[in-house]
Write an enzyme that holds these catalytic residues in place. Structure first.
Site, PDB file in Angstrom:
ATOM      1  N   ASP A   9       0.861  -1.164   0.000  1.00  0.00           N
ATOM      2  CA  ASP A   9       0.000   0.000   0.000  1.00  0.00           C
ATOM      3  C   ASP A   9       0.911   1.232   0.000  1.00  0.00           C
ATOM      4  O   ASP A   9       2.086   1.126   0.351  1.00  0.00           O
ATOM      5  CB  ASP A   9      -0.876  -0.049   1.255  1.00  0.00           C
ATOM      6  CG  ASP A   9      -1.584   1.249   1.513  1.00  0.00           C
ATOM      7  OD1 ASP A   9      -2.257   1.750   0.593  1.00  0.00           O
ATOM      8  OD2 ASP A   9      -1.454   1.779   2.648  1.00  0.00           O
ATOM      9  N   ASP A  11       0.008   5.175   0.927  1.00  0.00           N
ATOM     10  CA  ASP A  11      -0.147   6.144   2.028  1.00  0.00           C
ATOM     11  C   ASP A  11      -0.273   5.434   3.384  1.00  0.00           C
ATOM     12  O   ASP A  11      -1.109   4.563   3.567  1.00  0.00           O
ATOM     13  CB  ASP A  11      -1.380   7.024   1.785  1.00  0.00           C
ATOM     14  CG  ASP A  11      -1.286   7.787   0.464  1.00  0.00           C
ATOM     15  OD1 ASP A  11      -0.167   8.054   0.000  1.00  0.00           O
ATOM     16  OD2 ASP A  11      -2.351   8.105  -0.108  1.00  0.00           O
TER      17      ASP A  11
HETATM   18 MG   LIG Z   1      -2.830   3.255   3.473  1.00  0.00          MG
END
Ligand SMILES: [Mg+2]
Ligand SMILES: [Zn+2]
Length: 186
Positions: A9, A11
């Site tokens: 992932d 952020d």
């Molecule tokens: Mg995230």
């Protein structure tokens, strides 16, 4: 023969969770990102970012900013001797009904086709239970990190989560060390 990969992932996992990255100045790498990705590179494990970026669809910033941020990310990693094998982005909004917005698995499936990856032996590391669900939907293993939204998700949403991670790690580097051990690479 298809090989395992580590999906990341973006952020809250690689860079600081700041809400929408609506300007390049809001993008800040977490300190463990470079060493963690470099470790995977050195072990010969493919590293692929999968990220939902709905901000442009919501009208918060131009879609070109997403490319600009990813160019910057690649530069910061390269400066530390680390590199990604791919970045797969869903630019749709939640109401668009696309197949690629996490927790749907299409980003991971596309990467698997492009790079000849074995999803059943792959991992997705993220800071939300939504990432853990994405991993399960792709037939891969989900790992929750406690950076970004992770600590709050773990503390408040664990009981209600539909899918539990195979491992919970303090940060990306700890997650990578666990994965390399799980893969029998260390
Ligand atoms: Mg995230
Ligand atoms: Zn999408």
């Amino acid at each position: 023969m298809s090989q395992p990969a580590v999906f990341l992932d973006r952020d809250g996992t690689i860079n600081e969770e700041m809400g929408y990255i609506n300007h390049l100045s809001r993008f800040r790498l977490l300190p463990q990102a470079v060493p963690a990705i470099r470790r995977l590179n050195a072990a010969g494990v493919k590293v692929v970012v999968v990220t939902n970026q709905s901000g442009a669809a919501r009208g918060y910033f131009p879609a070109a900013l997403v490319d600009e941020v990813h160019g910057h990310l690649k530069q910061l990693l390269a400066a530390g001797g680390a590199q990604l094998d791919g970045i797969y982005t869903c630019l749709h909004g939640p109401a668009d009904g696309c197949a690629c917005r996490k927790p749907r698995p299409a980003l991971m499936e596309q990467a698997a086709r492009d790079l000849d990856l074995d999803l059943a032996r792959s991992y997705l590391v993220g800071d939300r239970y939504k990432d853990v669900e994405t991993a399960a939907n792709a037939g891969a293993k989900g790992i929750l990190v406690l950076t970004g939204y992770g600590r709050g998700e773990y503390e408040y949403l664990q009981a209600a989560a539909r899918v539990q991670p195979v491992h919970v790690a303090g940060d990306l580097l700890e997650a990578v060390e666990w994965i390399l051990q799980d893969l029998g690479k260390i």
